[in-house]
Design an enzyme around this catalytic site. Structure first.
Site, PDB file in Angstrom:
ATOM      1  N   VAL A  44      32.836-134.721   2.656  1.00  0.00           N
ATOM      2  CA  VAL A  44      33.399-135.492   1.493  1.00  0.00           C
ATOM      3  C   VAL A  44      33.173-137.376   1.206  1.00  0.00           C
ATOM      4  CG1 VAL A  44      34.973-136.848  -0.113  1.00  0.00           C
ATOM      5  CG2 VAL A  44      35.643-134.251   0.484  1.00  0.00           C
ATOM      6  N   GLU A  45      33.321-137.870   2.439  1.00  0.00           N
ATOM      7  CA  GLU A  45      32.586-139.181   2.909  1.00  0.00           C
ATOM      8  C   GLU A  45      31.268-139.697   2.896  1.00  0.00           C
ATOM      9  OE1 GLU A  45      34.355-141.774   2.960  1.00  0.00           O
ATOM     10  OE2 GLU A  45      36.545-141.633   2.321  1.00  0.00           O
ATOM     11  N   SER A  46      30.624-138.144   3.536  1.00  0.00           N
ATOM     12  CA  SER A  46      29.677-138.813   3.919  1.00  0.00           C
ATOM     13  C   SER A  46      28.495-137.552   4.568  1.00  0.00           C
ATOM     14  CB  SER A  46      29.396-140.210   5.091  1.00  0.00           C
ATOM     15  OG  SER A  46      29.762-138.653   6.263  1.00  0.00           O
TER      16      SER A  46
END
Length: 224
Positions: free
Chosen positions: A129-131
């Site tokens: 989700v972050e990157s």
């Protein structure tokens, strides 16, 4: 070599999440389809000879291996024991279940998970989700790499955010801190990873920020 058991289901799940949350198709920094195709070709013969999923990595001699406790509907880990009452946590390798195509990244996640006693699937979900698992990803706010660590946070954690392995270890360490802070409540820990622990404490749960609420839903959808 990737064990492809369940990978198509994971791919379909990610596609559903992308459509649900308006995320762009594809994973930044990686071509999932090409990677999957190559691995399928390499493992085609192996799959015919062995259809069973990859076995859990054996523990050291005389060391028991216990799966991570499942989470309840409220987001808390069942039978959670704080570090003050227990010095070590069960750990095992689940590389074939990680929702990321980059297996070198999966190996780093698994190593960090063992070091900080965090479920590797949770670390992988946050990384996704972050990157999207992209170390070259930098946010407009200045968050760096796979786990999107802010420079000040990385410094406090004692890691180099520009080094992929160190970045992942920093994210795993921070998740461990958040899980300990919120007594194993995964929903609160994930919310704190996004909005900060003080916001979660002030609101007594997930803050009423649309970004944080969507973030928690995305991470837990992949994690589960």
């Amino acid at each position: 070599m990737i064990n492809l058991s369940g990978v198509r289901a994971v791919q379909a799940r990610i596609a559903q999440l992308q459509e649900r949350f308006g995320m762009p198709r594809g994973v930044p920094g990686m071509d999932f389809q090409k990677t999957l195709k190559k691995e399928m070709q390499k493992t085609e013969q192996a799959e015919k000879a062995q259809s069973a999923p990859m076995a859990i990595t054996p523990a050291k001699k005389n060391q028991a291996v216990t799966p991570y406790a499942p989470i309840t509907s409220s987001g808390k880990v069942q039978n959670y024991v704080s570090p003050s009452a227990k010095k070590s946590y069960p750990s095992y390798s689940v590389n074939q279940s990680l929702p990321l195509a980059d297996q070198s990244l999966s190996a780093m996640i698994d190593e960090a998970a063992r070091k900080y006693n965090v479920d590797p699937k949770l670390i992988a979900a946050v990384a996704e989700v972050e990157s999207g698992g992209n170390q070259n990803e930098t946010s407009s706010a200045g968050a760096i790499g796979v786990m999107q660590l802010m420079p000040d946070t990385a410094a406090a954690l004692g890691v180099n955010p520009y080094d992929k392995k160190s970045n992942i270890e920093g994210g795993a360490k921070y998740l461990r801190q958040m899980l300990d802070t919120f007594d194993g409540d995964i929903r609160k820990a994930v919310a704190a990873y996004n909005a900060g622990p003080n916001a979660v404490k002030n609101y007594g749960g997930i803050p009423p920020y649309r970004e944080t609420q969507n973030y928690v839903n995305k991470v837990l959808d992949i994690y589960r």
